[in-house]
Write an enzyme that holds these catalytic residues in place. Structure first.
Site, PDB file in Angstrom:
ATOM      1  N   ASN A 151     -11.550 -33.806 -32.060  1.00 61.29           N
ATOM      2  CA  ASN A 151     -10.526 -33.466 -31.074  1.00 61.29           C
ATOM      3  C   ASN A 151     -11.014 -33.981 -29.727  1.00 61.29           C
ATOM      4  O   ASN A 151     -11.953 -33.429 -29.163  1.00 61.29           O
ATOM      5  CB  ASN A 151     -10.338 -31.938 -31.064  1.00 61.29           C
ATOM      6  CG  ASN A 151      -9.399 -31.472 -29.971  1.00 61.29           C
ATOM      7  OD1 ASN A 151      -8.772 -32.279 -29.279  1.00 61.29           O
ATOM      8  ND2 ASN A 151      -9.305 -30.161 -29.799  1.00 61.29           N
ATOM      9  N   LYS A 153      -9.548 -33.952 -26.940  1.00 62.91           N
ATOM     10  CA  LYS A 153      -9.010 -33.144 -25.823  1.00 62.91           C
ATOM     11  C   LYS A 153      -8.489 -34.068 -24.712  1.00 62.91           C
ATOM     12  O   LYS A 153      -7.961 -35.132 -25.009  1.00 62.91           O
ATOM     13  CB  LYS A 153     -10.086 -32.159 -25.340  1.00 62.91           C
ATOM     14  CG  LYS A 153     -10.596 -31.281 -26.500  1.00 62.91           C
ATOM     15  CD  LYS A 153     -11.418 -30.105 -26.075  1.00 62.91           C
ATOM     16  CE  LYS A 153     -11.849 -29.317 -27.313  1.00 62.91           C
ATOM     17  NZ  LYS A 153     -12.640 -28.134 -26.980  1.00 62.91           N
ATOM     18  N   HIS A 184      -4.561 -24.387 -30.925  1.00 61.31           N
ATOM     19  CA  HIS A 184      -5.937 -24.483 -30.400  1.00 61.31           C
ATOM     20  C   HIS A 184      -6.148 -23.387 -29.343  1.00 61.31           C
ATOM     21  O   HIS A 184      -5.222 -23.038 -28.615  1.00 61.31           O
ATOM     22  CB  HIS A 184      -6.181 -25.873 -29.794  1.00 61.31           C
ATOM     23  CG  HIS A 184      -7.631 -26.103 -29.496  1.00 61.31           C
ATOM     24  ND1 HIS A 184      -8.225 -25.624 -28.352  1.00 61.31           N
ATOM     25  CD2 HIS A 184      -8.601 -26.696 -30.212  1.00 61.31           C
ATOM     26  CE1 HIS A 184      -9.510 -25.939 -28.387  1.00 61.31           C
ATOM     27  NE2 HIS A 184      -9.768 -26.599 -29.502  1.00 61.31           N
ATOM     28  N   GLU A 233      -7.420 -23.450 -26.543  1.00 60.18           N
ATOM     29  CA  GLU A 233      -7.071 -23.841 -25.165  1.00 60.18           C
ATOM     30  C   GLU A 233      -5.561 -23.767 -24.948  1.00 60.18           C
ATOM     31  O   GLU A 233      -5.100 -23.469 -23.844  1.00 60.18           O
ATOM     32  CB  GLU A 233      -7.645 -25.240 -24.877  1.00 60.18           C
ATOM     33  CG  GLU A 233      -9.170 -25.164 -24.748  1.00 60.18           C
ATOM     34  CD  GLU A 233      -9.933 -26.354 -25.303  1.00 60.18           C
ATOM     35  OE1 GLU A 233      -9.349 -27.444 -25.453  1.00 60.18           O
ATOM     36  OE2 GLU A 233     -11.137 -26.184 -25.603  1.00 60.18           O
ATOM     37  N   GLU A 276     -12.266 -21.438 -35.072  1.00 62.26           N
ATOM     38  CA  GLU A 276     -12.985 -21.802 -33.852  1.00 62.26           C
ATOM     39  C   GLU A 276     -13.165 -20.558 -32.985  1.00 62.26           C
ATOM     40  O   GLU A 276     -12.264 -20.208 -32.208  1.00 62.26           O
ATOM     41  CB  GLU A 276     -12.200 -22.858 -33.068  1.00 62.26           C
ATOM     42  CG  GLU A 276     -11.952 -24.139 -33.826  1.00 62.26           C
ATOM     43  CD  GLU A 276     -11.691 -25.322 -32.892  1.00 62.26           C
ATOM     44  OE1 GLU A 276     -12.434 -26.285 -32.978  1.00 62.26           O
ATOM     45  OE2 GLU A 276     -10.762 -25.248 -32.076  1.00 62.26           O
ATOM     46  N   GLY A 322     -17.378 -25.372 -26.620  1.00 61.65           N
ATOM     47  CA  GLY A 322     -17.865 -26.029 -25.404  1.00 61.65           C
ATOM     48  C   GLY A 322     -18.971 -25.271 -24.692  1.00 61.65           C
ATOM     49  O   GLY A 322     -19.291 -25.569 -23.545  1.00 61.65           O
ATOM     50  N   SER A 351     -19.032 -26.077 -30.820  1.00 62.76           N
ATOM     51  CA  SER A 351     -20.380 -26.616 -30.594  1.00 62.76           C
ATOM     52  C   SER A 351     -21.029 -27.173 -31.863  1.00 62.76           C
ATOM     53  O   SER A 351     -22.226 -26.993 -32.076  1.00 62.76           O
ATOM     54  CB  SER A 351     -21.268 -25.557 -29.922  1.00 62.76           C
ATOM     55  OG  SER A 351     -20.732 -25.198 -28.663  1.00 62.76           O
TER      56      SER A 351
HETATM   57  P1  13P Z   1     -16.763 -28.208 -28.891  1.00 61.17           P
HETATM   58  O1  13P Z   1     -17.221 -28.958 -30.129  1.00 61.17           O
HETATM   59  O2  13P Z   1     -16.873 -29.020 -27.642  1.00 61.17           O
HETATM   60  O3  13P Z   1     -17.365 -26.855 -28.802  1.00 61.17           O
HETATM   61  O4  13P Z   1     -15.172 -27.994 -29.091  1.00 61.17           O
HETATM   62  C1  13P Z   1     -14.692 -27.458 -30.259  1.00 61.17           C
HETATM   63  C2  13P Z   1     -13.225 -27.557 -30.263  1.00 61.17           C
HETATM   64  O5  13P Z   1     -12.540 -26.895 -29.508  1.00 61.17           O
HETATM   65  C3  13P Z   1     -12.599 -28.516 -31.188  1.00 61.17           C
HETATM   66  O6  13P Z   1     -11.221 -28.326 -31.257  1.00 61.17           O
END
Ligand code: 13P
Length: 249
Positions: free
Chosen positions: A9, A11, A94, A96, A166, A172, A212
């Site tokens: 992803n 983003k 997601h 976010e 997740e 992150g 992560s």
């Molecule tokens: P990270 O791998 O940066 O923690 O992000 C995970 C994520 O949100 C994938 O959709």
């Protein structure tokens, strides 16, 4: 037998030129990869990346779509427009989108059904906040997100659904759920799906872990019985870190 499914992803990162560079590197370096692969660039890079991975073993994903097919929805992107670009899968729900843009389960469910209606696959993301984990509500939160997210989804369509667990506190932050903790939630998610769709569908369900994931921890996570892949954020932005995850073990 479930096949491993590793997705990146991207983003809100990368210009088209940067996205193209990564797509080219991944197409070359994952050619001999054994698993199912997907990259989800931002909308503006979908066409560029799609052209570069065409004919490769990497699928094209989008990070979101509108809950409606078309109309007066300024700033939204329709599943029909994504399909037109060769998008295979849409990531929905997601964290976010849920927490920054306040998407609720009803809205996410509408999107899930619309994407399925148009023949694409869905990666449905679920996961608890830190305070929910501390209050021992992780399982309940994931259950609600799955039950509401999949409301009205027919058993015949479940094969086009992947769940990504997740935990929000792991995204992150550099904090990964331990393989044991993640596996326990994945097992619970499988039970939730079994209750509604039966043992066969639950056994076939791909459940990715996200939060992560790095080259250093991918193999330990993937070794767990109920972890069938990864949804990778930060480490998906470079071939140097995504390829070792995609070829773990
Ligand atoms: P990270 O791998 O940066 O923690 O992000 C995970 C994520 O949100 C994938 O959709």
């Amino acid at each position: 037998m479930r096949n491993y499914y590793i997705a990146g992803n991207w983003k809100m990162h990368k210009t088209r030129a940067e996205a193209a560079e990564l797509a080219k590197a991944l197409a070359a370096q994952l050619k001999d990869g054994k698993h199912k692969y997907l990259v989800a660039p931002t909308f503006t890079s979908l066409e560029t990346v799609g052209a570069l991975i065409k004919g490769s073993n990497i699928l094209l994903g989008a990070q979101n779509c509108a809950p409606e097919e078309q109309g007066a929805h300024t700033g939204e992107v329709s599943v029909l427009q994504l399909k037109d670009l060769g998008v295979h899968t849409v990531i929905l729900g997601h964290s976010e989108r849920r927490h920054i843009y306040k998407e609720d389960d009803e809205l996410i469910n509408k999107k899930v059904k619309l994407v399925l209606k148009h023949g694409l696959e869905v990666i449905l993301c679920v996961g608890e906040l830190l305070e929910e984990r501390e209050a021992r509500k992780a399982e309940a939160v994931c259950e609600t997100q799955i039950v509401k997210g999949l409301a009205g989804v027919a058993a015949a369509d479940l094969g086009r659904i992947t769940i990504a667990y997740e935990p929000v506190w792991a995204i992150g932050t550099g904090k990964t759920a331990t393989p044991e903790d993640a596996d326990a939630i994945h097992a619970y998610i499988r039970k939730v799906v079994e209750k509604r769709y039966g043992a066969g569908a639950a056994a076939d369900l791909i459940i990715q872990y996200g939060g992560s994931v790095k080259p250093e921890n991918a193999a330990q996570l993937m070794a767990k019985e109920n972890i069938d892949g990864a949804l990778v954020g930060g480490a998906a932005l470079k071939a140097d870190t995504f390829v070792p995850i995609a070829k773990f073990g």
